[in-house]
Design an enzyme around this catalytic site. Sequence first.
Site, PDB file in Angstrom:
ATOM      1  N   ARG A 101       0.836  -1.201   0.000  1.00 22.12           N
ATOM      2  CA  ARG A 101       0.000   0.000   0.000  1.00 22.12           C
ATOM      3  C   ARG A 101       0.868   1.248   0.000  1.00 22.12           C
ATOM      4  O   ARG A 101       0.624   2.186  -0.744  1.00 22.12           O
ATOM      5  CB  ARG A 101      -0.896  -0.030   1.233  1.00 22.12           C
ATOM      6  CG  ARG A 101      -1.566   1.294   1.544  1.00 22.12           C
ATOM      7  CD  ARG A 101      -2.773   1.102   2.421  1.00 22.12           C
ATOM      8  NE  ARG A 101      -3.717   0.211   1.766  1.00 22.12           N
ATOM      9  CZ  ARG A 101      -4.618  -0.532   2.399  1.00 22.12           C
ATOM     10  NH1 ARG A 101      -4.687  -0.483   3.715  1.00 22.12           N
ATOM     11  NH2 ARG A 101      -5.435  -1.297   1.728  1.00 22.12           N
ATOM     12  N   TYR A 102       1.855   1.254   0.879  1.00 21.88           N
ATOM     13  CA  TYR A 102       2.798   2.378   0.946  1.00 21.88           C
ATOM     14  C   TYR A 102       3.964   2.025   0.031  1.00 21.88           C
ATOM     15  O   TYR A 102       4.349   0.859  -0.056  1.00 21.88           O
ATOM     16  CB  TYR A 102       3.305   2.549   2.375  1.00 21.88           C
ATOM     17  CG  TYR A 102       2.218   2.752   3.397  1.00 21.88           C
ATOM     18  CD1 TYR A 102       1.612   3.999   3.542  1.00 21.88           C
ATOM     19  CD2 TYR A 102       1.798   1.714   4.219  1.00 21.88           C
ATOM     20  CE1 TYR A 102       0.612   4.189   4.489  1.00 21.88           C
ATOM     21  CE2 TYR A 102       0.801   1.896   5.165  1.00 21.88           C
ATOM     22  CZ  TYR A 102       0.216   3.140   5.300  1.00 21.88           C
ATOM     23  OH  TYR A 102      -0.765   3.327   6.235  1.00 21.88           O
ATOM     24  N   ARG A 105       7.133   0.107   1.978  1.00 24.12           N
ATOM     25  CA  ARG A 105       7.005  -0.984   2.945  1.00 24.12           C
ATOM     26  C   ARG A 105       5.774  -1.830   2.665  1.00 24.12           C
ATOM     27  O   ARG A 105       4.794  -1.334   2.111  1.00 24.12           O
ATOM     28  CB  ARG A 105       6.999  -0.456   4.377  1.00 24.12           C
ATOM     29  CG  ARG A 105       5.918   0.555   4.688  1.00 24.12           C
ATOM     30  CD  ARG A 105       6.401   1.473   5.826  1.00 24.12           C
ATOM     31  NE  ARG A 105       5.331   2.289   6.371  1.00 24.12           N
ATOM     32  CZ  ARG A 105       4.900   3.420   5.802  1.00 24.12           C
ATOM     33  NH1 ARG A 105       5.403   3.831   4.645  1.00 24.12           N
ATOM     34  NH2 ARG A 105       3.943   4.121   6.362  1.00 24.12           N
ATOM     35  N   CYS A 114      -3.672 -17.892  14.977  1.00 22.68           N
ATOM     36  CA  CYS A 114      -3.269 -17.095  16.142  1.00 22.68           C
ATOM     37  C   CYS A 114      -3.310 -17.989  17.366  1.00 22.68           C
ATOM     38  O   CYS A 114      -3.957 -19.037  17.355  1.00 22.68           O
ATOM     39  CB  CYS A 114      -4.224 -15.924  16.352  1.00 22.68           C
ATOM     40  SG  CYS A 114      -4.369 -14.867  14.904  1.00 22.68           S
ATOM     41  N   CYS A 118      -8.762 -12.772  18.876  1.00 22.43           N
ATOM     42  CA  CYS A 118      -9.348 -11.568  19.446  1.00 22.43           C
ATOM     43  C   CYS A 118     -10.694 -11.345  18.766  1.00 22.43           C
ATOM     44  O   CYS A 118     -10.776 -11.350  17.532  1.00 22.43           O
ATOM     45  CB  CYS A 118      -8.455 -10.366  19.165  1.00 22.43           C
ATOM     46  SG  CYS A 118      -6.728 -10.641  19.579  1.00 22.43           S
ATOM     47  N   CYS A 121     -10.876  -8.570  16.011  1.00 32.25           N
ATOM     48  CA  CYS A 121      -9.801  -8.556  15.007  1.00 32.25           C
ATOM     49  C   CYS A 121     -10.216  -7.911  13.674  1.00 32.25           C
ATOM     50  O   CYS A 121     -11.284  -8.202  13.133  1.00 32.25           O
ATOM     51  CB  CYS A 121      -9.351  -9.985  14.732  1.00 32.25           C
ATOM     52  SG  CYS A 121      -8.034 -10.077  13.511  1.00 32.25           S
ATOM     53  N   ARG A 123      -8.809  -8.579  10.882  1.00 28.43           N
ATOM     54  CA  ARG A 123      -8.785  -9.637   9.851  1.00 28.43           C
ATOM     55  C   ARG A 123      -9.667 -10.806  10.254  1.00 28.43           C
ATOM     56  O   ARG A 123      -9.396 -11.966   9.935  1.00 28.43           O
ATOM     57  CB  ARG A 123      -7.343 -10.097   9.608  1.00 28.43           C
ATOM     58  CG  ARG A 123      -6.465  -8.935   9.240  1.00 28.43           C
ATOM     59  CD  ARG A 123      -5.245  -9.278   8.415  1.00 28.43           C
ATOM     60  NE  ARG A 123      -4.528  -8.021   8.219  1.00 28.43           N
ATOM     61  CZ  ARG A 123      -3.439  -7.674   8.917  1.00 28.43           C
ATOM     62  NH1 ARG A 123      -2.886  -8.510   9.760  1.00 28.43           N
ATOM     63  NH2 ARG A 123      -2.886  -6.492   8.727  1.00 28.43           N
ATOM     64  N   ASP A 281     -11.547  -0.491  13.573  1.00 27.34           N
ATOM     65  CA  ASP A 281     -11.940  -0.478  12.162  1.00 27.34           C
ATOM     66  C   ASP A 281     -13.404  -0.895  12.026  1.00 27.34           C
ATOM     67  O   ASP A 281     -13.982  -1.493  12.929  1.00 27.34           O
ATOM     68  CB  ASP A 281     -11.048  -1.438  11.369  1.00 27.34           C
ATOM     69  CG  ASP A 281      -9.596  -0.965  11.338  1.00 27.34           C
ATOM     70  OD1 ASP A 281      -9.374   0.256  11.217  1.00 27.34           O
ATOM     71  OD2 ASP A 281      -8.698  -1.816  11.434  1.00 27.34           O
ATOM     72  N   ASP A 318      -7.208   4.033  10.664  1.00 26.65           N
ATOM     73  CA  ASP A 318      -6.828   3.414   9.387  1.00 26.65           C
ATOM     74  C   ASP A 318      -8.008   3.685   8.449  1.00 26.65           C
ATOM     75  O   ASP A 318      -9.119   3.193   8.674  1.00 26.65           O
ATOM     76  CB  ASP A 318      -6.563   1.915   9.579  1.00 26.65           C
ATOM     77  CG  ASP A 318      -5.464   1.412   8.664  1.00 26.65           C
ATOM     78  OD1 ASP A 318      -5.300   1.986   7.561  1.00 26.65           O
ATOM     79  OD2 ASP A 318      -4.776   0.448   9.031  1.00 26.65           O
ATOM     80  N   LYS A 325      -2.945   4.567   7.270  1.00 26.25           N
ATOM     81  CA  LYS A 325      -3.033   5.023   8.655  1.00 26.25           C
ATOM     82  C   LYS A 325      -2.893   6.542   8.732  1.00 26.25           C
ATOM     83  O   LYS A 325      -1.951   7.099   8.191  1.00 26.25           O
ATOM     84  CB  LYS A 325      -1.924   4.366   9.464  1.00 26.25           C
ATOM     85  CG  LYS A 325      -2.049   2.858   9.548  1.00 26.25           C
ATOM     86  CD  LYS A 325      -0.922   2.259  10.352  1.00 26.25           C
ATOM     87  CE  LYS A 325      -1.075   0.766  10.502  1.00 26.25           C
ATOM     88  NZ  LYS A 325      -0.823   0.043   9.228  1.00 26.25           N
TER      89      LYS A 325
HETATM   90  C1  PLP Z   1       0.140  -0.765   9.078  1.00 28.71           C
HETATM   91  C2  PLP Z   1       0.608  -1.115   7.765  1.00 28.71           C
HETATM   92  C3  PLP Z   1       1.955  -0.962   7.406  1.00 28.71           C
HETATM   93  C4  PLP Z   1       2.985  -0.401   8.369  1.00 28.71           C
HETATM   94  O1  PLP Z   1       2.683   0.916   8.708  1.00 28.71           O
HETATM   95  P1  PLP Z   1       3.612   1.774   9.689  1.00 28.71           P
HETATM   96  O2  PLP Z   1       2.822   3.018   9.922  1.00 28.71           O
HETATM   97  O3  PLP Z   1       4.905   2.019   8.988  1.00 28.71           O
HETATM   98  O4  PLP Z   1       3.803   0.978  10.946  1.00 28.71           O
HETATM   99  C5  PLP Z   1       2.314  -1.290   6.122  1.00 28.71           C
HETATM  100  N1  PLP Z   1       1.418  -1.756   5.230  1.00 28.71           N
HETATM  101  C6  PLP Z   1       0.121  -1.891   5.534  1.00 28.71           C
HETATM  102  C7  PLP Z   1      -0.823  -2.362   4.503  1.00 28.71           C
HETATM  103  C8  PLP Z   1      -0.326  -1.588   6.814  1.00 28.71           C
HETATM  104  O5  PLP Z   1      -1.628  -1.750   7.122  1.00 28.71           O
HETATM  105  S1  SF4 Z   2      -5.703  -9.112  16.387  1.00 29.71           S
HETATM  106 FE1  SF4 Z   2      -6.363 -10.697  14.914  1.00 29.71          FE
HETATM  107  S2  SF4 Z   2      -4.465 -11.331  13.896  1.00 29.71           S
HETATM  108 FE2  SF4 Z   2      -3.879 -10.271  15.807  1.00 29.71          FE
HETATM  109  S3  SF4 Z   2      -3.697 -11.935  17.326  1.00 29.71           S
HETATM  110 FE3  SF4 Z   2      -5.761 -11.081  17.496  1.00 29.71          FE
HETATM  111  S4  SF4 Z   2      -6.983 -12.440  16.162  1.00 29.71           S
HETATM  112 FE4  SF4 Z   2      -4.862 -12.751  15.594  1.00 29.71          FE
END
Ligand code: PLP
Ligand code: SF4
Length: 376
Positions: A101-102, A105, A114, A118, A121, A123, A281, A318, A325
């Site tokens: 996305r960025y 990174r 996991c 959670c 979560c 995801r 989220d 986010d 973010k």
């Molecule tokens: C959170 C995230 C990152 C890392 O973001 P930082 O602000 O550098 O910690 C990179 N890619 C994605 C898709 C993310 O959601």
């Molecule tokens: S937040 Fe989601 S991915 Fe992270 S440990 Fe909890 S359940 Fe697993």
Amino acid sequence: MSKKPSRPRAEWQDQLAQGIRDVRAIPGLTEEQYVRLEAIAKEYPFFTTPYYLGLIETMDPSDPVFLQQMPDPREFEDAGFLEDDPLDEEADMPVRHLTHRYPDRVLFVVTHTCAMYCRFCTRKRKVGKNPVPPPDELQAVFDYISAHPEIRDVLLSGGDPLTLTDGALEWIISSLHEIPHIDLIRMGTKIPCVNPARVTDELCEMLARYQPFYVNTHFNHPRELTPEAREACARLVDHGIPVGCQTVLLRGVNDDPEVMKQLMHELLKARVKPYYIYQADLVKGTDYFRTSVQKGLEIMEALQGHTTGFGVPQYIIDAPGGGGKIPVTPERIVELTEEKIVLRNYEGRVYEYPAAGHASDVAPGTLREYFPEFNE
Ligand SMILES: *Cc1c(COP(=O)(O)O)cnc(C)c1O
Ligand code: SF4
């Protein structure tokens, strides 16, 4: 988990082998309630460790540790605007398991498993459901990253990367470490909070071979900073691995300035640097955890200036739809003109500072008010 008779199972393996996945382990519910929770656990997997279950003090949703790990009938509520993937992570995937996305990174989902699921979560759509990606799909990720020299930072995520064996994890980390344009590797993990015994000396020694390596862990309530959890964090730090914390702002868990401040203090005592507080989220099945944004700002107001500067994380939203973010900060600027900035401090008092830089940058006379020695 394969048992080797010659070697006793480690404590952290016991935690997984004895993990709880049956909602009937929650005492005191009616048959009807169990049936309802079973339906929820079928859609959104339930798994927790005896260790993390043991941190519950009151066996009902008024307990912040109970609430985070136990299935809840409200998971089937649908406010209408909630989505399975509100951050559009799947849309930004050039290869499976990798979100780019960025520009510089990437987020690499190395497993969907996991040590505890959670309930809030982000995801939730996929954790606990899909198997670990096969080696050829992981190799495709390495190939993509190798072919993209603009990527300098890889974030290992999941699921929880520390549910993999040391060997599988080392294969992934060493493959990334070999890529010349990768400056650093980091890993997000909940393990120090839910199965701290997993953070063994052998694991830390392995991670320390791939410096610079950073870990971001995930604590949401001061009660989670037990002696065992502190020891897990200390072991990482003692091996030269910086540890940060990402906290999720959760209704009924930490939506209170005093609880949040205490959490930040406990993290600092454990040598863990608070990194982010996330606004929840818009994920389907998690809305009962969501607080107002005003609550998040109130918490940031209570932290900034009132406690140790590096104990104050950034508060992040986010952006839905893949905007990434965005830090949200309480307003400090009362007024900004070419001449001056008027600022509000942590006590609400107001101060001025000249807005322009060095005197040669500004029109003659502008700084007169502040620096009479410049007067001709
Ligand atoms: C959170 C995230 C990152 C890392 O973001 P930082 O602000 O550098 O910690 C990179 N890619 C994605 C898709 C993310 O959601
Ligand atoms: S937040 Fe989601 S991915 Fe992270 S440990 Fe909890 S359940 Fe697993």
